[in-house]
Design a protein around this motif. Sequence first.
Motif, PDB file in Angstrom:
ATOM      1  N   THR A   1       0.788  -1.261   0.084  1.00 16.03           N
ATOM      2  CA  THR A   1       0.049  -0.084   0.054  1.00 16.03           C
ATOM      3  C   THR A   1       0.834   1.191   0.067  1.00 16.03           C
ATOM      4  O   THR A   1       1.962   1.152   0.314  1.00 16.03           O
TER       5      THR A   1
ATOM      6  N   GLU B   1      -1.359   8.155   3.168  1.00 15.21           N
ATOM      7  CA  GLU B   1      -2.641   7.841   2.883  1.00 15.21           C
ATOM      8  C   GLU B   1      -3.469   9.073   3.295  1.00 15.21           C
ATOM      9  O   GLU B   1      -2.671  10.031   3.730  1.00 15.21           O
TER      10      GLU B   1
ATOM     11  N   VAL C   1      -8.315   8.748   6.812  1.00 19.92           N
ATOM     12  CA  VAL C   1      -8.418   7.220   6.802  1.00 19.92           C
ATOM     13  C   VAL C   1      -7.642   6.980   8.358  1.00 19.92           C
ATOM     14  O   VAL C   1      -8.109   5.872   9.002  1.00 19.92           O
TER      15      VAL C   1
ATOM     16  N   ARG D   1      -8.116  -0.186   4.762  1.00 23.22           N
ATOM     17  CA  ARG D   1      -8.350   0.776   3.958  1.00 23.22           C
ATOM     18  C   ARG D   1      -8.404   0.000   2.537  1.00 23.22           C
ATOM     19  O   ARG D   1      -9.170   0.225   1.609  1.00 23.22           O
ATOM     20  N   TYR D   2      -7.316  -0.736   2.202  1.00 28.26           N
ATOM     21  CA  TYR D   2      -7.017  -1.463   0.998  1.00 28.26           C
ATOM     22  C   TYR D   2      -7.995  -2.581   0.793  1.00 28.26           C
ATOM     23  O   TYR D   2      -8.716  -2.535  -0.063  1.00 28.26           O
TER      24      TYR D   2
ATOM     25  N   ALA E   1     -11.273  -2.513   2.047  1.00 26.24           N
ATOM     26  CA  ALA E   1     -12.338  -1.832   1.619  1.00 26.24           C
ATOM     27  C   ALA E   1     -12.333  -1.332   0.192  1.00 26.24           C
ATOM     28  O   ALA E   1     -13.409  -1.474  -0.394  1.00 26.24           O
ATOM     29  N   THR E   2     -11.106  -0.924  -0.183  1.00 27.97           N
ATOM     30  CA  THR E   2     -11.188  -0.350  -1.680  1.00 27.97           C
ATOM     31  C   THR E   2     -11.372  -1.579  -2.601  1.00 27.97           C
ATOM     32  O   THR E   2     -11.937  -1.467  -3.772  1.00 27.97           O
ATOM     33  N   HIS E   3     -10.662  -2.557  -2.320  1.00 25.61           N
ATOM     34  CA  HIS E   3     -10.485  -3.740  -3.312  1.00 25.61           C
ATOM     35  C   HIS E   3     -11.131  -5.287  -3.230  1.00 25.61           C
ATOM     36  O   HIS E   3     -11.030  -6.176  -3.660  1.00 25.61           O
TER      37      HIS E   3
ATOM     38  N   THR F   1     -15.127  -0.064   9.732  1.00 25.66           N
ATOM     39  CA  THR F   1     -15.308   1.374   9.946  1.00 25.66           C
ATOM     40  C   THR F   1     -14.857   2.129   8.719  1.00 25.66           C
ATOM     41  O   THR F   1     -15.201   3.328   8.367  1.00 25.66           O
ATOM     42  N   LEU F   2     -14.192   1.499   7.803  1.00 27.09           N
ATOM     43  CA  LEU F   2     -13.433   1.893   6.388  1.00 27.09           C
ATOM     44  C   LEU F   2     -14.431   1.406   5.261  1.00 27.09           C
ATOM     45  O   LEU F   2     -14.462   2.145   4.380  1.00 27.09           O
TER      46      LEU F   2
END
Lengths: 446, 446
Positions: free
Chosen positions: A42, A46, A50, A98-99, A101-103, A317-318
Amino acid sequence: MAKFQAPSGFRDFLPGAYRKRGELIRRIREVYESFGYEGIETPALENLAVFLGKGGGENEKLMFRVLKRGAELQRALEKRDELADLALRFDLTVPLARYFATHRGELPSVFKRYHIGPVWRAERAQHGRFREFVQCDVDVLGSSSPLAEADVILATATALAALGFAGLTVRLNSRPLLGRLVRAAGVPEELVGGVFTSIDKLDKVAAGEVKQELLARGVPESAVASLLDFAATAKTLDGDARLAEVERRCGAEAEGLLKQLREVVAATPSLPSGRLVFDPFLARGMDYYTGPIFEVSAENVPFSLAGGGRYDELVGTLSGSPVPAVGFSIGFERVYTLMDERRMFAAGDRAADVLIAIPQAALAAEAVKLATELRAAGLRADLFPGAAKLPQQFALAETKGIPYAATAGEEDLARGAVTFRELATRRNETVPRTEAGAWLKNRLSR
Amino acid sequence: MAKFQAPSGFRDFLPGAYRKRGELIRRIREVYESFGYEGIETPALENLAVFLGKGGGENEKLMFRVLKRGAELQRALEKRDELADLALRFDLTVPLARYFATHRGELPSVFKRYHIGPVWRAERAQHGRFREFVQCDVDVLGSSSPLAEADVILATATALAALGFAGLTVRLNSRPLLGRLVRAAGVPEELVGGVFTSIDKLDKVAAGEVKQELLARGVPESAVASLLDFAATAKTLDGDARLAEVERRCGAEAEGLLKQLREVVAATPSLPSGRLVFDPFLARGMDYYTGPIFEVSAENVPFSLAGGGRYDELVGTLSGSPVPAVGFSIGFERVYTLMDERRMFAAGDRAADVLIAIPQAALAAEAVKLATELRAAGLRADLFPGAAKLPQQFALAETKGIPYAATAGEEDLARGAVTFRELATRRNETVPRTEAGAWLKNRLSR
């Protein structure tokens, strides 16, 4: 004298340290990959948002924030607004959440990943505390099974054993179970968090000190006595008896939590070079843990080498929807320091196998050819890139830990030969050029 | 939907990309090390002062600056002082100069190092432009010999050839020689720098465009004509004739510079898969180059893959005493993108060799044992960390590119066997447990 240094708390790595750190990363990665964990990366930075309010506790306060740029910075200054828009990551767990959640759509439903990389914290300069240091994590996302705990525990213990650590003890507890235990002892709700912090010190400072701290927090004397009494006797009980005593103290409400722990124990039938033990007083520092927690120590090592636990809420939470998660992190820097002090890295590591010395400037192109031949034979052949007398070239090789020098002077060239010099003994040997690679490989593997 | 993304211009790497990038780093590193270059690491952050005025040109303006903290930040705000004290590195060359200045006494007198790591620039978001990207450099510090140029050129060309690039052309020129050529054509001193910038575009845009640009800069028409005329004819000359023509145009003053270039050419007798050519119009962007400069391109690749040159003054600005230096940098991100598009990475890369499936929860510990056995046999064995029906477990393995699943159900356990499932064909085969590792390794290497 150097006018500029690395910033305070930051480190340069000289080639020897670079090689050892690389070896450490490689050996850990091999074990993680043998368990099916996949590597990810990552960004170092960020979006600031975040990191805010993600259970990082103290770490959030230690964030390096990156200044906005251009017109945005001007606007922020005028409006007395937030001056930073990005921040350097202070751990690898929040970025993982976060990663994921994104992918999520591109990842397996049960995602086993490892991540080895630097993180940054604006710590006060202090011996052994760095502002840039490597973290080394395995995590399983998307499984609430105790097998996920067993998997990260086994991968971590296997990695530490592969590095040469013996007599591993993996201590296991459960955050919510510890909560019940503390409440059952009579600690009022509002003091529970503080009690965790004090209890976490039980294996580091004297029990008397923890007692004073608990009383100072306002914990009733009877509760303090009950907890510390159990903490003292728990050490003398075997694992099953400890579990039974916690069960007795916590009552029926704790049944599910105990079952979860017993399943983790059952699924890790044996550890390489060590054992898994239930420690009802293990607390762990991070706020985001929601279930089982663990730490590893090794024989003759006065601190823990790795720590982890289940954090089922952080990803939610993300990403907006809950995702169960469990992770284990090896204390890379302390493991590195310990292995370096104890000479646990592979011996014989050197800059190159041989230095190709240049006997006179006119023969430089011939030296390049010789280097190319030896490299083609699988050797690491350093070429001296300059004009210097042979003794100076040999001295440079010794500085770099290179064991042999090879020279092809006019006489050698005329008869198709190479002269090797063993630098430690200063002995020369001339061998046919066609056999040079094989000769040297043979010498090096002795 | 993900609420948070990676910051604009920053990238997450999924496991497949992580593996390929790791392979690229490993392959380049192996070649560098075979040349005797040693790896180093420097911090991601340096004191802001290190970067200011160090010839980084445009790059300095693209620096990410890190906000001061606590009382220092307050003071800076009140005094309208500099708000940042640190900055993320925008290249690996300025940090190398700082590192050498700091550690000179601990390093070999001729220091050959490589550094592969991320750098950060606040570029405008644009296709193929990243704000965090990997650079990949070799440098020789402490040698002013043309052999140092030859060494970095050969190491870089060998690395690119090892990656699979064919028909390499290393273009070579000299910054001061280009200066003489430009001045000899009649360009006034104050326009020389600008002319370099325009000339640098000669192999990217039409000559007519460069001509307009030069005229717009105020370069006399006769000088423009002289330069562009030579640029056009130079292509038709062979290397020696080009050198002779430059010699004729520049006169006796250029003798030393031409000798330097001829020595570089002589010391690189052959390149793997390519040739070294003198290009009198190669200019290179960075201000800190003081001597020979070079670039590599490959057949069927419309841009250069690597660039470098001699920078004998940069280290001196940080250490107070001059240190000759020469370096070559592979364009990691463009090489990666190209290799990925052209499928130049090793085939058959997968998360693990086998998934150990769990037929029922009660057999989890048995599955862990089987995984441990297969790992001991040298296989990468992923364990499914959860409760799911077998078809779901098999589906997960397929998502991760794992070719086989292994299951030990009650029947298998009773008779000391394991059942392997080849996921692509859905064919099962039961083999004796003692032979399981050997059987699978045999299958995988087919």
